[in-house]
Write an enzyme that holds these catalytic residues in place. Structure first.
Site, PDB file in Angstrom:
ATOM      1  N   CYS A 138      71.387 -10.699  72.736  1.00 61.15           N
ATOM      2  CA  CYS A 138      72.481 -10.515  73.854  1.00 61.15           C
ATOM      3  C   CYS A 138      72.239 -11.734  75.064  1.00 61.15           C
ATOM      4  CB  CYS A 138      71.854  -9.120  74.475  1.00 61.15           C
ATOM      5  SG  CYS A 138      72.618  -8.953  76.270  1.00 61.15           S
ATOM      6  N   HIS A 175      57.965  -3.034  72.531  1.00 65.41           N
ATOM      7  CA  HIS A 175      59.419  -3.000  72.432  1.00 65.41           C
ATOM      8  C   HIS A 175      59.910  -4.346  72.136  1.00 65.41           C
ATOM      9  CE1 HIS A 175      63.641  -2.862  73.727  1.00 65.41           C
ATOM     10  NE2 HIS A 175      63.650  -1.688  73.943  1.00 65.41           N
ATOM     11  N   GLU A 193      62.407  -6.300  72.566  1.00 59.83           N
ATOM     12  CA  GLU A 193      62.752  -7.266  73.581  1.00 59.83           C
ATOM     13  C   GLU A 193      61.610  -7.787  74.279  1.00 59.83           C
ATOM     14  OE1 GLU A 193      64.869  -7.665  78.047  1.00 59.83           O
ATOM     15  OE2 GLU A 193      65.690  -6.001  76.551  1.00 59.83           O
ATOM     16  N   THR A 246      65.275  -6.211  80.443  1.00 60.92           N
ATOM     17  CA  THR A 246      66.672  -6.098  80.959  1.00 60.92           C
ATOM     18  C   THR A 246      67.339  -4.528  81.073  1.00 60.92           C
ATOM     19  OG1 THR A 246      67.626  -6.173  78.613  1.00 60.92           O
ATOM     20  CG2 THR A 246      67.287  -8.211  80.165  1.00 60.92           C
TER      21      THR A 246
END
Length: 297
Positions: free
Chosen positions: A105, A137, A139, A175
């Site tokens: 992303c 996680h 990310e 994010t």
């Protein structure tokens, strides 16, 4: 305006703003495009935290692999999902002649660059990089990798005692975290600094995706308009858990469902108005299937 899909005896509506965020939508588009010409195509980890969507793409030929399998691959094509990856992943790909389709992303990619730049300017003896996020996680793993895994992950505002207040602090956020919790964390850290009178330099960067953050306010407005709310999400979606609780706070008659089969277990009465919404990892087609099940049910 939310579009009624069935309104003879009941009002059943899908929240038009629910469904994939830009990053997930982009990754899935990249996968579908690549599958037209590339077989086999591998994806490192689930492309999205939703089993139904993962299975749909697997039927088209996308093979989900984990890191140990990735390390053994040679001369293959691998898609990197929206969550982003640490530098080590790119190094392995180069060594093993793996072609990368990078669907990170753009919001995550920018954050990775910010953290990497801070790390390269960093003096570990005097400064500490903090990442507000869920440990483990995908990310967060990618963000930690930008600091050679030296940053400190703060799972919640309750974890502030693990911070070294003798150093200058630089705070970033995963994010998809809650904006409210991030603001709470900022306040707690500053309060701790004031109490200890350490005069610590504390700089925080609001790196939460606004498309995700805005969902909280939007869902509050949506959920209050119905007798019952069905929140459609995979149970392993962190974003899903957060947004479900937002709906539940506004409308106590909110139910978490993951599959169409879950509809039969719900306490539905004939004339209830029903709102259907979901996480940023929930495909729209799954919410539409829930509507079809409701109307036939």
């Amino acid at each position: 305006m939310d579009t009624p899909l069935h309104s003879t005896t009941q009002k059943i509506e899908i929240d038009e703003k629910s469904g994939f965020c830009f990053g997930v939508r982009y990754a899935i588009q990249q996968a579908e495009q690549a599958l037209k010409t590339t077989q086999p195509l591998y994806c490192l980890g689930d492309i999205v935290h939703n089993n139904a969507e993962v299975q749909r793409l697997e039927q088209k030929g996308l093979h989900t692999i984990q890191y140990e399998e990735f390390k053994q691959l040679r001369n293959a094509t691998v898609l990197l999902r929206a969550h982003g990856e640490p530098p080590e992943t790119y190094e392995i790909a180069k060594q093993n002649n793996i072609t990368i389709i990078d669907a990170t992303c753009p919001v995550v990619a920018r954050l990775q660059k910010k953290i990497k730049k801070r790390f390269e300017q960093n003096s570990p003896e005097k400064e500490q990089i903090l990442i507000f996020g869920k440990e483990g996680h995908a990310e967060v793993v990618g963000l930690l990798g930008q600091t050679e895994n030296t940053a400190l992950v703060i799972n919640s505002p309750h974890d502030i005692d693990s911070i070294d207040y003798s150093k200058a602090l630089f705070l970033y956020s995963q994010t998809t975290k809650s904006l409210h919790e991030f603001e709470q964390l900022q306040q707690k850290i500053q309060q701790k600094i004031d109490e200890q009178q350490t005069h610590t330099l504390f700089t925080s960067y609001d790196t939460i995706c606004r498309q995700v953050a805005s969902r909280e306010a939007e869902l509050k407005l949506f959920a209050q308009n119905y007798d019952m709310v069905l929140f459609v999400s995979d149970r392993k979606s962190s974003n899903g858990k957060v947004l479900f609780n937002i709906c539940k706070q506004v409308n106590s008659n909110t139910h978490f469902i993951s599959t169409v089969e879950d509809v039969a277990k719900l306490p539905i009465t004939k004339n209830q108005s029903i709102g259907i919404c979901g996480a940023t990892s929930t495909p729209k087609w799954l919410m539409e299937e829930v509507v079809n099940e409701l109307t036939s049910f």
